[in-house]
Each structure stands twice: as structure tokens, then as C-alpha cells.
Motif scaffolding. Structure first.
Motif, PDB file in Angstrom:
ATOM      1  N   ASP A 259       3.135  41.817  -6.146  1.00 27.93           N
ATOM      2  CA  ASP A 259       4.387  41.701  -5.525  1.00 27.93           C
ATOM      3  C   ASP A 259       4.291  40.639  -4.296  1.00 27.93           C
ATOM      4  O   ASP A 259       5.119  39.905  -4.305  1.00 27.93           O
ATOM      5  N   THR A 260       3.157  40.737  -3.778  1.00 26.28           N
ATOM      6  CA  THR A 260       2.909  39.834  -2.578  1.00 26.28           C
ATOM      7  C   THR A 260       2.160  38.471  -2.820  1.00 26.28           C
ATOM      8  O   THR A 260       1.794  37.591  -2.224  1.00 26.28           O
ATOM      9  N   GLY A 261       1.883  38.509  -4.345  1.00 23.72           N
ATOM     10  CA  GLY A 261       1.197  37.267  -4.710  1.00 23.72           C
ATOM     11  C   GLY A 261      -0.317  37.161  -4.902  1.00 23.72           C
ATOM     12  O   GLY A 261      -1.053  36.151  -5.093  1.00 23.72           O
ATOM     13  N   VAL A 262      -0.971  38.306  -4.767  1.00 20.82           N
ATOM     14  CA  VAL A 262      -2.430  38.114  -4.804  1.00 20.82           C
ATOM     15  C   VAL A 262      -2.514  38.241  -6.378  1.00 20.82           C
ATOM     16  O   VAL A 262      -2.090  38.495  -7.290  1.00 20.82           O
ATOM     17  N   SER A 263      -3.791  37.281  -6.655  1.00 13.11           N
ATOM     18  CA  SER A 263      -4.147  37.067  -7.948  1.00 13.11           C
ATOM     19  C   SER A 263      -4.673  38.325  -8.635  1.00 13.11           C
ATOM     20  O   SER A 263      -5.253  39.211  -8.033  1.00 13.11           O
ATOM     21  N   LEU A 264      -4.460  38.418  -9.962  1.00 11.80           N
ATOM     22  CA  LEU A 264      -5.099  39.427 -10.653  1.00 11.80           C
ATOM     23  C   LEU A 264      -6.576  39.587 -10.510  1.00 11.80           C
ATOM     24  O   LEU A 264      -7.232  40.594 -10.571  1.00 11.80           O
ATOM     25  N   GLN A 265      -7.213  38.535 -10.343  1.00  7.38           N
ATOM     26  CA  GLN A 265      -8.692  38.239 -10.460  1.00  7.38           C
ATOM     27  C   GLN A 265      -9.167  39.171  -9.043  1.00  7.38           C
ATOM     28  O   GLN A 265      -9.946  39.881  -8.945  1.00  7.38           O
ATOM     29  N   ASN A 266      -8.370  38.794  -7.790  1.00 11.32           N
ATOM     30  CA  ASN A 266      -8.584  39.482  -6.764  1.00 11.32           C
ATOM     31  C   ASN A 266      -8.140  41.042  -6.715  1.00 11.32           C
ATOM     32  O   ASN A 266      -8.918  41.876  -5.942  1.00 11.32           O
ATOM     33  N   ILE A 267      -7.332  41.216  -7.266  1.00 10.22           N
ATOM     34  CA  ILE A 267      -6.664  42.483  -7.246  1.00 10.22           C
ATOM     35  C   ILE A 267      -7.770  43.484  -8.292  1.00 10.22           C
ATOM     36  O   ILE A 267      -8.327  44.422  -7.903  1.00 10.22           O
ATOM     37  N   ARG A 268      -8.639  42.980  -9.201  1.00 10.94           N
ATOM     38  CA  ARG A 268      -9.521  43.656  -9.930  1.00 10.94           C
ATOM     39  C   ARG A 268     -10.594  43.925  -8.964  1.00 10.94           C
ATOM     40  O   ARG A 268     -11.521  45.025  -8.990  1.00 10.94           O
ATOM     41  N   ILE A 269     -11.116  43.046  -8.166  1.00 11.78           N
ATOM     42  CA  ILE A 269     -12.042  43.125  -6.989  1.00 11.78           C
ATOM     43  C   ILE A 269     -11.665  44.371  -6.263  1.00 11.78           C
ATOM     44  O   ILE A 269     -12.502  45.139  -5.706  1.00 11.78           O
ATOM     45  N   ALA A 270     -10.538  44.170  -5.682  1.00 11.27           N
ATOM     46  CA  ALA A 270      -9.821  45.405  -4.694  1.00 11.27           C
ATOM     47  C   ALA A 270      -9.969  46.723  -5.510  1.00 11.27           C
ATOM     48  O   ALA A 270     -10.438  47.712  -4.879  1.00 11.27           O
ATOM     49  N   VAL A 271      -9.592  46.753  -6.690  1.00 10.68           N
ATOM     50  CA  VAL A 271      -9.459  48.078  -7.556  1.00 10.68           C
ATOM     51  C   VAL A 271     -10.983  48.404  -7.773  1.00 10.68           C
ATOM     52  O   VAL A 271     -11.223  49.897  -7.396  1.00 10.68           O
ATOM     53  N   ALA A 272     -11.898  47.765  -7.966  1.00 11.62           N
ATOM     54  CA  ALA A 272     -13.206  48.150  -7.810  1.00 11.62           C
ATOM     55  C   ALA A 272     -13.703  48.798  -6.682  1.00 11.62           C
ATOM     56  O   ALA A 272     -14.322  49.737  -6.809  1.00 11.62           O
ATOM     57  N   HIS A 273     -13.245  48.216  -5.807  1.00 16.52           N
ATOM     58  CA  HIS A 273     -13.628  48.857  -4.504  1.00 16.52           C
ATOM     59  C   HIS A 273     -12.995  50.148  -4.127  1.00 16.52           C
ATOM     60  O   HIS A 273     -13.650  51.016  -3.486  1.00 16.52           O
ATOM     61  N   LEU A 274     -11.709  50.301  -4.460  1.00 16.86           N
ATOM     62  CA  LEU A 274     -11.361  51.439  -4.348  1.00 16.86           C
ATOM     63  C   LEU A 274     -11.600  52.532  -5.036  1.00 16.86           C
ATOM     64  O   LEU A 274     -11.943  53.654  -4.749  1.00 16.86           O
ATOM     65  N   ARG A 275     -12.149  52.176  -6.411  1.00 14.32           N
ATOM     66  CA  ARG A 275     -12.770  53.257  -7.174  1.00 14.32           C
ATOM     67  C   ARG A 275     -14.040  53.858  -6.719  1.00 14.32           C
ATOM     68  O   ARG A 275     -14.350  54.871  -6.868  1.00 14.32           O
ATOM     69  N   GLY A 276     -14.624  53.061  -5.917  1.00 13.34           N
ATOM     70  CA  GLY A 276     -16.087  53.163  -5.313  1.00 13.34           C
ATOM     71  C   GLY A 276     -15.719  54.243  -3.949  1.00 13.34           C
ATOM     72  O   GLY A 276     -17.011  54.598  -3.337  1.00 13.34           O
ATOM     73  N   ARG A 277     -14.665  54.150  -3.428  1.00  9.57           N
ATOM     74  CA  ARG A 277     -14.722  55.050  -2.310  1.00  9.57           C
ATOM     75  C   ARG A 277     -13.968  56.421  -2.605  1.00  9.57           C
ATOM     76  O   ARG A 277     -13.412  56.620  -3.631  1.00  9.57           O
ATOM     77  N   GLY A 278     -14.224  57.428  -1.757  1.00 10.87           N
ATOM     78  CA  GLY A 278     -13.840  58.653  -1.937  1.00 10.87           C
ATOM     79  C   GLY A 278     -12.352  58.949  -1.723  1.00 10.87           C
ATOM     80  O   GLY A 278     -11.969  58.289  -1.005  1.00 10.87           O
ATOM     81  N   ILE A 279     -12.022  59.885  -2.130  1.00 15.59           N
ATOM     82  CA  ILE A 279     -10.590  60.047  -2.145  1.00 15.59           C
ATOM     83  C   ILE A 279     -10.063  60.422  -0.677  1.00 15.59           C
ATOM     84  O   ILE A 279      -9.168  59.780  -0.171  1.00 15.59           O
ATOM     85  N   GLY A 280     -11.028  60.814   0.335  1.00 11.96           N
ATOM     86  CA  GLY A 280     -10.695  60.915   1.565  1.00 11.96           C
ATOM     87  C   GLY A 280     -10.747  59.759   2.443  1.00 11.96           C
ATOM     88  O   GLY A 280      -9.863  59.704   3.256  1.00 11.96           O
ATOM     89  N   ASP A 281     -11.638  59.021   2.065  1.00 17.34           N
ATOM     90  CA  ASP A 281     -11.624  57.801   2.618  1.00 17.34           C
ATOM     91  C   ASP A 281     -10.366  56.595   2.518  1.00 17.34           C
ATOM     92  O   ASP A 281      -9.999  56.190   3.234  1.00 17.34           O
ATOM     93  N   LEU A 282      -9.552  56.877   1.249  1.00 21.81           N
ATOM     94  CA  LEU A 282      -8.448  56.015   1.118  1.00 21.81           C
ATOM     95  C   LEU A 282      -7.134  56.383   1.909  1.00 21.81           C
ATOM     96  O   LEU A 282      -6.489  55.415   2.435  1.00 21.81           O
ATOM     97  N   ALA A 283      -7.271  57.608   2.293  1.00 31.14           N
ATOM     98  CA  ALA A 283      -5.797  57.893   3.050  1.00 31.14           C
ATOM     99  C   ALA A 283      -6.052  57.244   4.399  1.00 31.14           C
ATOM    100  O   ALA A 283      -4.981  57.019   5.157  1.00 31.14           O
ATOM    101  N   GLY A 284      -7.071  57.044   4.962  1.00 33.52           N
ATOM    102  CA  GLY A 284      -7.252  56.293   6.345  1.00 33.52           C
ATOM    103  C   GLY A 284      -7.279  54.860   6.342  1.00 33.52           C
ATOM    104  O   GLY A 284      -7.786  53.995   7.404  1.00 33.52           O
ATOM    105  N   MET A 285      -7.365  54.367   5.054  1.00 30.15           N
ATOM    106  CA  MET A 285      -7.660  52.806   4.673  1.00 30.15           C
ATOM    107  C   MET A 285      -6.208  52.026   4.871  1.00 30.15           C
ATOM    108  O   MET A 285      -5.343  52.409   4.529  1.00 30.15           O
TER     109      MET A 285
END
Length: 162
Positions: free
Chosen positions: A60-86
Motif C-alpha cells: 500500500d505504501t509503494g514498496v516493490s514486490l522484489q523488496n517485499i520478498r527480501i523483507a519477508v525472508a528476513h521476517l521468516r528468519g526472526r524468532g516470533i518474540g523478536d517480531l513484537a519489538g521490531m
């Protein structure tokens, strides 16, 4: 516990078409139960729905799908507890992870326009949405409706059904 596609769509604020495309392309695949051929139901976990909602916000804010894929891969590598403070920050081109106030300030002081997504706030939104929707036991397939403890009407309905 998992959530079927329509429930995941409602909680994440996306269309079923988006959900299906993202699952087929591997952007956000269901982790509770993937589809195995026609007629099988995908089941999404809480974390999957959280990532779906973040992807929607980034798009919705205009980030490209390519950069979103990179961000999602990074989120997958983080623990669930890390996500809440990010906090995810973006200048519209790249997505950055910030875990401290200083990191956010450093990014903002660069003079470029940025926006942020507080993952903890998105987490609470998804929890609130899922509290009103029906999930499913991944082992038995039995429907599970989460009821907010303060919801008196829902408690009465549940007690009446038993």
C-alpha cells in the motif's frame, strides 16, 4: 490451530486472489497446512497472517514486490518474540529493520522521507481480528472460535450451545 484462506484474508485485509497468488509464488505460504492438489484447504498460522498484513501495508505504501520478498525472508528468519519489538522502516525503495529508538532516529535524520510499521501494533490488530473469527484445529479439523473473555453475549451463546 490454523485459519482457512477466507479467515486469513479477513484478518489481514487482503483479497482471496492476493492470498492465493502469494501462496502460489511462495511469498507467504501457509505453515500449518499447505494445499496438496485441488480441493485441499490451506491453513495459515498466526505468524503467517501477521506477515500477510505487513506485506499488505508495504504494498500500500509503494514498496516493490522484489523488496517485499527480501523483507519477508528476513521476517521468516526472526524468532516470533523478536517480531513484537521490531519496527520496519522504508524509504519507498528499501525496507529496514529497526529494533531501537536510535536506529529509527538515524534513519529519519538522513533527510529522506520514510514510513514505519510497528510490528507489535500490527500483531495486536491481527490478534483482535482473529479473536472475532473462526479457526480450525489442525489435527482434527474441528472449528475453534476464539471468544474475547469480556464478550458477555458470546459467552452466553457458547453456554447455551452446550
Amino acid at each position: 490451530m490454523g485459519y482457512r484462506g477466507p479467515t486469513a484474508c479477513a484478518a489481514a485485509g487482503i483479497t482471496y486472489r492476493q492470498l492465493d497468488y502469494w501462496a502460489r509464488t511462495g511469498l507467504v505460504a501457509p505453515t500449518v497446512r499447505p494445499a496438496h492438489g485441488p480441493g485441499t484447504q490451506r491453513l495459515y498460522g498466526f505468524r503467517d497472517i501477521l506477515v500477510l498484513k505487513i506485506v499488505k501495508r508495504l504494498l500500500d505504501t509503494g514498496v516493490s514486490l522484489q523488496n517485499i520478498r527480501i523483507a519477508v525472508a528476513h521476517l521468516r528468519g526472526r524468532g516470533i518474540g523478536d517480531l513484537a519489538g521490531m519496527t520496519l522502516m522504508s524509504d519507498g525503495a528499501s525496507v529496514y529493520e529497526c529494533t531501537s529508538y536510535d536506529e529509527v532516529i538515524d534513519l529519519v535524520q538522513g533527510g529522506q522521507g520514510v514510513f514505519g510499521i510497528a510490528v507489535g501494533a500490527v500483531w495486536r490488530e491481527v490478534e483482535g481480528s482473529l479473536a472475532q473469527l473462526q479457526g480450525e484445529d489442525s489435527g482434527t479439523g474441528e472449528p475453534i472460535t476464539q471468544v474475547h473473555p469480556g464478550d458477555e453475549l458470546a459467552r452466553r451463546r457458547r453456554d447455551k450451545a452446550v
